[in-house]
Structure formats: structure tokens, C-alpha cells
Design an enzyme around this catalytic site. Structure first.
Site, PDB file in Angstrom:
ATOM      1  N   ALA A   1     102.909 114.246 106.472  1.00 38.17           N
ATOM      2  CA  ALA A   1     103.457 113.088 106.958  1.00 38.17           C
ATOM      3  C   ALA A   1     104.756 112.945 107.724  1.00 38.17           C
ATOM      4  O   ALA A   1     105.478 112.143 107.913  1.00 38.17           O
ATOM      5  CB  ALA A   1     103.918 112.312 105.429  1.00 38.17           C
TER       6      ALA A   1
ATOM      7  N   GLY B   1     103.161 111.397 113.289  1.00 41.52           N
ATOM      8  CA  GLY B   1     101.939 110.637 113.726  1.00 41.52           C
ATOM      9  C   GLY B   1     101.598 109.534 112.661  1.00 41.52           C
ATOM     10  O   GLY B   1     102.459 108.958 112.130  1.00 41.52           O
TER      11      GLY B   1
ATOM     12  N   TYR C   1      85.470 118.976 115.193  1.00 42.27           N
ATOM     13  CA  TYR C   1      86.215 117.831 114.642  1.00 42.27           C
ATOM     14  C   TYR C   1      85.680 116.726 114.103  1.00 42.27           C
ATOM     15  O   TYR C   1      85.244 116.231 112.783  1.00 42.27           O
ATOM     16  CB  TYR C   1      87.317 117.310 115.669  1.00 42.27           C
ATOM     17  CG  TYR C   1      88.114 115.926 115.008  1.00 42.27           C
ATOM     18  CD1 TYR C   1      89.150 116.450 114.046  1.00 42.27           C
ATOM     19  CD2 TYR C   1      87.790 115.025 115.675  1.00 42.27           C
ATOM     20  CE1 TYR C   1      89.880 115.007 113.800  1.00 42.27           C
ATOM     21  CE2 TYR C   1      88.537 113.838 115.221  1.00 42.27           C
ATOM     22  CZ  TYR C   1      89.591 113.850 114.197  1.00 42.27           C
ATOM     23  OH  TYR C   1      90.282 113.023 113.654  1.00 42.27           O
TER      24      TYR C   1
END
Ligand SMILES: NC(=O)c1ccc[n+]([C@@H]2O[C@H](COP(=O)([O-])OP(=O)(O)OC[C@H]3O[C@@H](n4cnc5c(N)ncnc54)[C@H](OP(=O)(O)O)[C@@H]3O)[C@@H](O)[C@H]2O)c1
Length: 191
Positions: free
Chosen positions: A14, A17, A175
Site C-alpha cells: 500500500a 499505486g 504474470y
């Protein structure tokens, strides 16, 4: 939520982004937010920017000691967790000097380095499940609780198997498929 309990959230990754924005929105909506960050100083900067009841917590989801310490801190301060937001993820192994095109080309199943694939899956799949499992007792201690796990359209088998999807070549083993695996693991948890 219809309870007088203070709402306590942990957002992983956190300090920047999407995770930063989620933590900010939660703090603005009355949550005590633990701002998860691999680098505690970056987490403190983020928490200061957010203000309210946002507080940094050191957390690397691939490091068992870090997970243990973070869970202990939340346990000692509250004894429960209302909301876990699994946001932390990486899209590649961070090898310097590659363009985005080079990264995407290198991550196709036919050529990908298994080491890079392992590194990304270690965070996106195994690390995400590890922090979730470690927090289940605290989530169960809350009067009401929830787990939110950030996936991606790049993880969708439905979208990426569709020949009409012009972007399906972007579905890679490193990914995209890590997000597919994540979806599967968390469907298993939900079931
Ligand atoms: N941005 C997009 O277009 C997009 C689209 C679809 C889905 N998503 C998903 O949205 C989420 C956030 O993406 P983003 O674009 O905001 O990414 P980002 O800016 O790269 O931020 C990722 C965050 O995850 C943290 N992180 C990485 N590895 C970690 C680990 N082992 N333990 C704990 N934290 C770790 C990073 O920490 P450091 O600062 O220390 O590196 C950073 O705080 C991800 O799950 C991503 O897959 C993003």
C-alpha cells in the site's frame, strides 16, 4: 457493516499505486488502516500522506518472519481484522534494462525463464495465500470480515481464450497465468 467494532483493514503493497489509493479510500471511510509496505520508511511516508488512522506496517508477503511480525502486531493492537486487501503483486522479476515489449516477449510460455516465473508466482500466488492463511484466525475473530484479492483481466481464461480478444497475446505464463492461479486458489478458499 452493522457492528460497533472499529473497522480494521490491512492493505498489502500500500505504499504506492492501487494499494495506496485503496488504503486512502478506506481511511477516508473510517477504517483503521494498516499500510503494508516492504520498506517501512516508504510505508510511513504513505501513511503520513493518507492521514487519519493510517499506520505503516512492515510486510513482505514472501518472508515468513515479516508475515509473523505483522500478524503479531495486528493481534496485539486489535486481536481481530475486519478486511484484508491482497493487493501486492509484481509483473516481472525486475531485471533492469528491458523495455516493456522485451519483458512481455520474454514471458511467453514457450521461452520464459522458469526462475522468473517462480519469482513472480512466489509473490502473486504463494505469498498472497501465505499472508491470507496467517491472518485467517484474526479475520475469524472479527464480528464480520472480508478478504478482497486484486486480480486482473489478464488472469481471465475466458477473456484470453477468446479469438475475438485482440489483446490475448498479452496473456503470458509469468504474470497473466499467476493471476489465473490466484483466482483458482481464492475460489478454493471461498468454497
Ligand atoms: N496497474 C494496473 O494497470 C493493474 C491492472 C490490473 C491489475 N492490477 C493489480 O493491481 C495490484 C496493484 O498494482 P499496481 O499497478 O498498483 O502495482 P505497483 O505500483 O507496482 O505496486 C505494487 C505494490 O506491491 C508491493 N509488493 C511487491 N512485492 C511485494 C511483496 N513480496 N510483499 C509485499 N508487497 C510487495 C510493492 O512494493 P514495493 O514498492 O516495495 O515494490 C508495491 O507496494 C496488483 O495486484 C496488480 O496485479 C494492476
Amino acid at each position: 457493516m452493522q457492528t460497533n467494532e472499529i473497522k480494521v483493514a490491512l492493505v498489502t503493497g500500500a505504499n504506492t499505486g492501487v494499494g495506496f489509493q485503496i488504503a486512502k479510500a478506506l481511511a477516508e471511510n473510517g477504517y483503521h488502516v494498516f499500510v503494508g509496505s516492504r520498506d517501512l520508511e516508504k510505508g510511513k511516508d504513505a501513511a503520513n500522506q493518507i492521514g487519519g488512522e493510517a499506520h505503516a506496517i512492515q510486510l513482505d508477503i514472501t518472508d515468513n518472519n515479516s508475515i509473523r511480525n505483522a500478524v503479531s502486531k495486528i493481534e496485539n493492537e486489535f486481536g481481530y481484522l475486519t478486511l484484508l486487501v491482497n493487493n501486492a503483486a509484481i509483473s516481472n522479476a525486475g531485471i533492469p534494462g528491458r523495455t516493456m515489449w522485451e519483458i512481455l516477449s520474454a514471458q511467453k510460455a514457450s521461452v520464459t525463464s522458469i526462475a522468473e516465473m517462480r519469482q513472480v508466482w512466489e509473490t502473486n500466488v504463494f505469498g498472497t495465500l501465505a499472508i491470507t492463511q496467517a491472518l485467517l484466525p484474526l479475520l475469524r475473530n472479527a464480528k464480520q470480515s472480508r478478504i478482497v484479492t486484486v486480480s486482473s483481466s489478464l488472469g481471465s481464461l475466458t477473456l484470453n481464450a477468446d479469438p475475438g480478444n485482440a489483446f490475448r497475446n498479452g496473456f503470458d505464463a509469468v504474470y497473466g497465468a499467476s493471476k489465473t492461479a490466484l483466482n483458482g486458489v481464492f475460489l478454493s478458499l471461498a468454497n
